[in-house]
Design a protein around this motif. Structure first.
Motif, PDB file in Angstrom:
ATOM      1  N   VAL A 231       0.887  -1.086  -0.009  1.00 46.32           N
ATOM      2  CA  VAL A 231       0.203  -0.132  -0.055  1.00 46.32           C
ATOM      3  C   VAL A 231       0.907   1.105   0.299  1.00 46.32           C
ATOM      4  N   LEU A 232       1.844   1.179   0.651  1.00 47.47           N
ATOM      5  CA  LEU A 232       2.812   2.202   1.106  1.00 47.47           C
ATOM      6  C   LEU A 232       3.569   2.609  -0.524  1.00 47.47           C
ATOM      7  N   ALA A 233       3.930   1.411  -1.227  1.00 48.01           N
ATOM      8  CA  ALA A 233       4.577   1.457  -2.537  1.00 48.01           C
ATOM      9  C   ALA A 233       3.477   2.326  -3.429  1.00 48.01           C
ATOM     10  N   GLY A 234       2.243   2.052  -3.301  1.00 47.99           N
ATOM     11  CA  GLY A 234       1.429   2.557  -4.128  1.00 47.99           C
ATOM     12  C   GLY A 234       1.182   3.983  -3.886  1.00 47.99           C
ATOM     13  N   LEU A 235       1.147   4.343  -2.652  1.00 47.52           N
ATOM     14  CA  LEU A 235       1.137   5.954  -2.521  1.00 47.52           C
ATOM     15  C   LEU A 235       2.261   6.563  -2.774  1.00 47.52           C
ATOM     16  N   PHE A 236       3.508   5.994  -2.703  1.00 46.86           N
ATOM     17  CA  PHE A 236       4.654   6.678  -3.034  1.00 46.86           C
ATOM     18  C   PHE A 236       4.868   6.817  -4.416  1.00 46.86           C
ATOM     19  N   ALA A 237       4.444   6.019  -5.290  1.00 45.48           N
ATOM     20  CA  ALA A 237       4.301   6.085  -6.687  1.00 45.48           C
ATOM     21  C   ALA A 237       3.238   7.009  -7.450  1.00 45.48           C
ATOM     22  N   VAL A 238       2.191   7.251  -6.721  1.00 51.90           N
ATOM     23  CA  VAL A 238       1.359   8.289  -7.039  1.00 51.90           C
ATOM     24  C   VAL A 238       1.992   9.587  -6.522  1.00 51.90           C
ATOM     25  N   ALA A 239       2.690   9.675  -5.599  1.00 52.34           N
ATOM     26  CA  ALA A 239       3.285  11.168  -5.299  1.00 52.34           C
ATOM     27  C   ALA A 239       4.238  11.116  -5.936  1.00 52.34           C
ATOM     28  N   GLY A 240       4.970  10.674  -6.724  1.00 56.89           N
ATOM     29  CA  GLY A 240       6.166  10.726  -7.783  1.00 56.89           C
ATOM     30  C   GLY A 240       7.385  10.122  -7.269  1.00 56.89           C
ATOM     31  N   TYR A 241       7.269   9.363  -6.186  1.00 55.31           N
ATOM     32  CA  TYR A 241       8.663   8.716  -5.568  1.00 55.31           C
ATOM     33  C   TYR A 241       8.800   7.193  -6.248  1.00 55.31           C
ATOM     34  N   VAL A 242       8.905   7.191  -7.406  1.00 51.92           N
ATOM     35  CA  VAL A 242       8.817   5.912  -8.142  1.00 51.92           C
ATOM     36  C   VAL A 242       9.924   5.047  -7.625  1.00 51.92           C
ATOM     37  N   ASP A 243      10.965   5.612  -7.724  1.00 51.47           N
ATOM     38  CA  ASP A 243      12.122   4.630  -7.397  1.00 51.47           C
ATOM     39  C   ASP A 243      11.913   3.983  -6.100  1.00 51.47           C
ATOM     40  N   LEU A 244      11.410   4.678  -4.941  1.00 47.18           N
ATOM     41  CA  LEU A 244      11.255   4.387  -3.673  1.00 47.18           C
ATOM     42  C   LEU A 244      10.278   3.153  -3.481  1.00 47.18           C
ATOM     43  N   ALA A 245       9.006   3.719  -4.331  1.00 51.02           N
ATOM     44  CA  ALA A 245       7.917   2.718  -4.414  1.00 51.02           C
ATOM     45  C   ALA A 245       8.558   1.127  -5.122  1.00 51.02           C
ATOM     46  N   ARG A 246       9.421   1.414  -6.051  1.00 55.16           N
ATOM     47  CA  ARG A 246       9.714   0.089  -6.699  1.00 55.16           C
ATOM     48  C   ARG A 246      10.539  -0.578  -5.727  1.00 55.16           C
ATOM     49  N   TYR A 247      11.526   0.272  -5.105  1.00 56.53           N
ATOM     50  CA  TYR A 247      12.459  -0.362  -4.112  1.00 56.53           C
ATOM     51  C   TYR A 247      11.686  -0.879  -3.108  1.00 56.53           C
ATOM     52  N   ALA A 248      10.468  -0.719  -2.685  1.00 52.63           N
ATOM     53  CA  ALA A 248       9.871  -1.230  -1.513  1.00 52.63           C
ATOM     54  C   ALA A 248       9.006  -2.391  -1.979  1.00 52.63           C
ATOM     55  N   LEU A 249       8.368  -2.401  -3.203  1.00 53.03           N
ATOM     56  CA  LEU A 249       7.736  -3.434  -3.850  1.00 53.03           C
ATOM     57  C   LEU A 249       8.248  -4.809  -4.414  1.00 53.03           C
ATOM     58  N   GLU A 250       9.186  -4.419  -5.243  1.00 57.16           N
ATOM     59  CA  GLU A 250      10.091  -5.634  -6.016  1.00 57.16           C
ATOM     60  C   GLU A 250      10.488  -6.435  -4.756  1.00 57.16           C
ATOM     61  N   PRO A 251      11.342  -6.063  -3.819  1.00 55.32           N
ATOM     62  CA  PRO A 251      12.064  -6.920  -2.825  1.00 55.32           C
ATOM     63  C   PRO A 251      10.877  -7.660  -2.194  1.00 55.32           C
ATOM     64  N   SER A 252       9.684  -6.987  -1.795  1.00 52.49           N
ATOM     65  CA  SER A 252       8.734  -7.561  -1.087  1.00 52.49           C
ATOM     66  C   SER A 252       8.232  -8.718  -1.753  1.00 52.49           C
TER      67      SER A 252
END
Length: 770
Positions: free
Chosen positions: A385-406
């Motif tokens: 859920v946090l990865a989706g919120l980060f992606a919407v806010a524009g922090y795409v690299d942070l969202a991908r870093y959180a979701l792919e390792p999960s």
């Protein structure tokens, strides 16, 4: 001339050391210069960091090894003896020789001193480079792109798609046409073979083995086929995945200018194939008997679909990485593509929490604790859920870093669960319990397997969550150094070696117990108690030897543990007396065998069968099917009645009472004939009827007879009473019961007094007034 050659030969090692020291200084100077630059490239930082790590290891090795010449000079100094005390002088030739050797020793130790200095300098620079790399990685993750929800971002994506033909990647030199023509069909053939192995060969081989196991006649053959099935379910798909990873190497020779995209496509295919393999081996929707978890068909299908969806997310992520490296995508267009990829992983991760809750409801084997499973699921759900919120806010690299390792962590946990089931199943068949009543025998195998798998998964988990290989090597260096305890050097390597050797010793002990109990001793004429004692003794001896060998292999001297054992002896003398007493009593029970498994005993007010003799206590099963744990010291120091120690024969005493006036000879005949009719009663010695006394209301007799098996005493007593009662009733002999009479003195006087009182109290009588 010879002298010159000797000098050249002697100066060669020194020249090599000098050159190596110069290289160390040169690399360190380059690192210091690069650290002084504000905009240093990550690739250059990584390159210098690896070079410094190699040089640090070489410097440490040289510092620890020292100089051979220095060791020789130290030995010569030792031969001269200790230097003179203050105020005293030694002979001049001896003093000159000592000074000459000390000067040569200082010169020989110079490379060691330089190596130690280079080691400290490299270690400091590596810390600084790691800090700079972590800082730049954090800056990259926190870089904000335009929100993918903005219309301008979608317009940028459309523009990027229109210009995909213009790749910013410089074309690579194409190989010769002969190599290219031979490599391309080979890559396609390897890829096709991998697909056939994964989707056709594995189900075919598994089905054949399952049918063969069902038809197998012997238990050993069924176990071997079951173990082979588990192993091939892992090896065959792993072979296919390996071929898939090799196929792009040949395709790149055909398309050298599209290396990033070819790698991305290969990663996508590998992710989908791995997701299918993992979902198949864990849930096996079409093979209920091959599932890792004991679940129903519906939940198995859900698990398989969930595995494919997570694999699809990883496949799209691999394609996106290849496209970003191959083509010049704008930050806005890249953020839109990243959001679409993140959404493909967000929904399966949210769905995973519900699936794990249902899995905990149906999984009866308890592979994962309920609390730990739900905590893991909720953490993954929150991360998605946090990865989706980060992606919407524009922090795409942070969202991908959180979701792919999960998602990769979920896959790693699934692989570990299957490997645990695989290894535990194979080892349990080979080194499982040697007796049906050893419920705790197979507990150590799953524990050690789980521990080893967790230790093996920790480096992979660190790599998944962004750790570099250099970070792992640095952590391994720190852990391998260990700590000094007395004369022993304890490190992760020594501890792992100790645990591994001890575990192997346990497996060998279990195998030896199994062979003794089921093959060798079973064919002998020993009773079950003797066999059990031998097998138990071999187990204790094997565990002791495994511990001693493990300690010696890990470099821990048993003599160094004398202080520890001495300190423990104080505690044994005060607080552990009962434990030591029970331990020694257990050893005596196994050697002397006054009580053995299967005996019927009475001890401490309890009566029952001995089911298990352990080191500390003995388990007794009462006739009410309760388990009573008796300390071994009670069996050695207390009074124990063992009904089956030397023989199963035993005497039955049955008291019988008949009424006065009965024919005692007829009573004797009835009792004797009743005993003679029972097959459980021995004829030698013969049953005896004794006239034991004249009771208050009956003539007292006792029927005494010996039984073939004292364990049948209750049923024989009951059958004899049925028979005797029927025979006495048929003969007209009464079996009396106690009768008691009660007489009251002065009852007539009491009755007369009560009558007089009633007359005076009657209405109309003048005496009642007042």
């Amino acid at each position: 001339m010879v002298l010159v050659i000797c000098l050249i030969g002697l100066s060669s090692p020194a020249q090599e050391v000098l050159d190596e020291t110069s290289d160390w200084r040169r690399t360190a100077d380059q690192a210091e210069e690069l650290l002084g630059q504000e905009a240093a490239e990550i690739a250059r930082l990584e390159e210098l960091r690896d070079a410094l790590a190699e040089q640090r290891a070489a410097a440490l090795e040289q510092a620890e090894r020292g100089s051979v010449r220095a060791l020789t000079l130290e030995a010569q100094l030792d031969e001269l003896g200790p230097p003179p005390e203050a105020g005293k002088r030694e002979p001049e030739p001896l003093a000159d020789r000592r000074a000459e050797l000390q000067a040569a020793l200082s010169e020989a130790n110079a490379p060691v001193i330089d190596a130690r200095a280079a080691y400290r300098r490299a270690d400091l620079l590596i810390d600084e480079l790691d800090a700079r790399l972590r800082e730049q990685s954090a800056e990259r993750l926190l870089t904000r792109s335009p929100s993918p929800l903005l219309p301008s971002s979608w317009e940028s994506l459309r523009a990027d798609i229109g210009t995909l033909q213009d790749s910013p990647v410089a074309p690579r030199a194409a190989p010769s046409s002969g190599v290219t023509g031979a490599a391309w069909p080979l890559g396609v053939a390897i890829f096709g073979a991998a697909v056939l192995i994964i989707f056709a060969a594995e189900p075919l081989v598994t089905g054949v083995l399952v049918r063969a196991r069902r038809k197998a006649g012997s238990r050993l053959r069924r176990r071997l086929l079951a173990a082979l099935t588990l192993v091939l379910r892992l090896l065959i798909p792993a072979t296919g995945l390996l071929l898939i990873s090799l196929a792009p190497t040949f395709l790149i020779l055909r398309f050298p200018e599209s290396l990033p995209m070819v790698s991305g496509v290969a990663g996508a295919v590998f992710s989908l194939a791995a997701a299918h393999v993992l979902g198949h081996v864990l849930f096996a929707p079409l093979r209920p008997d091959l599932r890792t978890f004991s679940i129903g068909d519906a939940l198995a299908r859900r698990g398989y679909v969930l595995s494919l969806l997570l694999g699809l997310h990883l496949a799209l992520e691999a394609l996106l990485e290849g496209a970003e490296e191959q083509y010049a995508l704008s930050s806005s267009g890249g953020s839109v593509l990243a959001l679409l990829v993140i959404l493909t992983g967000l929904f399966p991760m949210v769905w995973l929490e519900t699936f794990l809750r249902d899995l905990g409801g149906e999984d009866s084997d308890g592979e994962v604790g309920a609390d730990l499973r739900m905590l893991f699921a909720r953490l993954l759900q929150a991360t998605a859920v946090l990865a989706g919120l980060f992606a919407v806010a524009g922090y795409v690299d942070l969202a991908r870093y959180a979701l792919e390792p999960s998602v990769q962590t979920v896959a790693l946990v699934g692989i570990m669960l299957f490997l645990r089931a695989l290894v535990t199943g194979v080892l349990a068949d080979l080194f499982g319990p040697v007796a049906p009543n050893e419920e705790e025998a197979a507990v150590l195998i799953p524990f050690f397997v789980s521990l080893l798998l967790i230790l093996a998964a920790l480096p992979l988990l660190a790599l998944i969550w962004g750790a570099r290989r250099s970070d792992l090597s640095e952590a391994w260096r720190l852990v391998s150094a260990g700590i000094q305890i007395g004369e022993a050097q304890l490190s992760l390597t020594s501890v792992a070696l100790l645990a591994g050797v001890f575990f192997i010793g346990l497996l060998v002990t279990r195998w030896l117990q199994r062979v003794l109990g089921q093959s060798i001793l079973r064919r002998s004429h020993m009773d079950r108690g003797v066999r059990s004692s031998i097998v138990t003794g071999v187990g204790y001896l094997g565990i002791t030897l495994a511990a001693v060998i493990a300690l010696s292999t890990a470099g821990i001297s048993l003599a160094s543990l004398a202080v520890v054992f001495g300190a423990l002896s104080v505690g044994i003398g005060f607080g552990l007396q009962n434990i030591v007493s029970n331990f020694v009593s257990g050893i005596i029970l196994l050697i002397e065998r006054p009580v053995k498994e299967g005996d019927w005993i009475e001890v401490s007010g309890y009566s029952g069968y001995v089911r298990k003799i352990a080191v500390r206590s003995t388990r007794i099963e009462t006739f009410d099917r309760f388990d009573v744990i008796v300390p071994n010291s009670d069996l050695i120091a207390g009074v124990v009645k063992n009904m089956t120690l030397t023989s199963h024969e035993g005497r039955l005493i049955l008291p019988i009472g008949v009424a006065y006036g009965s024919d005692v000879q007829q009573v004797r005949k009835i009792l004797t004939e009743a005993a003679a009719r029972r097959p459980e009663v021995l004829h030698h010695p013969e049953p005896v009827v004794l006239f034991t006394g004249l009771g208050d209301s009956q003539l007292e007799f006792e029927l005494r007879c010996f039984l073939r098996d004292i364990e049948t005493v209750l049923t024989v007593r009951s059958d004899l009473l049925f028979d005797i009662y029927a025979s006495l009733t048929e003969a007209g002999i009464e079996i009396p019961f106690p009768q008691r009479g009660v007489s009251l003195k002065g009852l007539e006087e009491l009755t007369e007094a009560v009558g007089q009182l009633a007359t005076r109290l009657r209405p109309g009588n003048g005496s009642s007034r007042g």
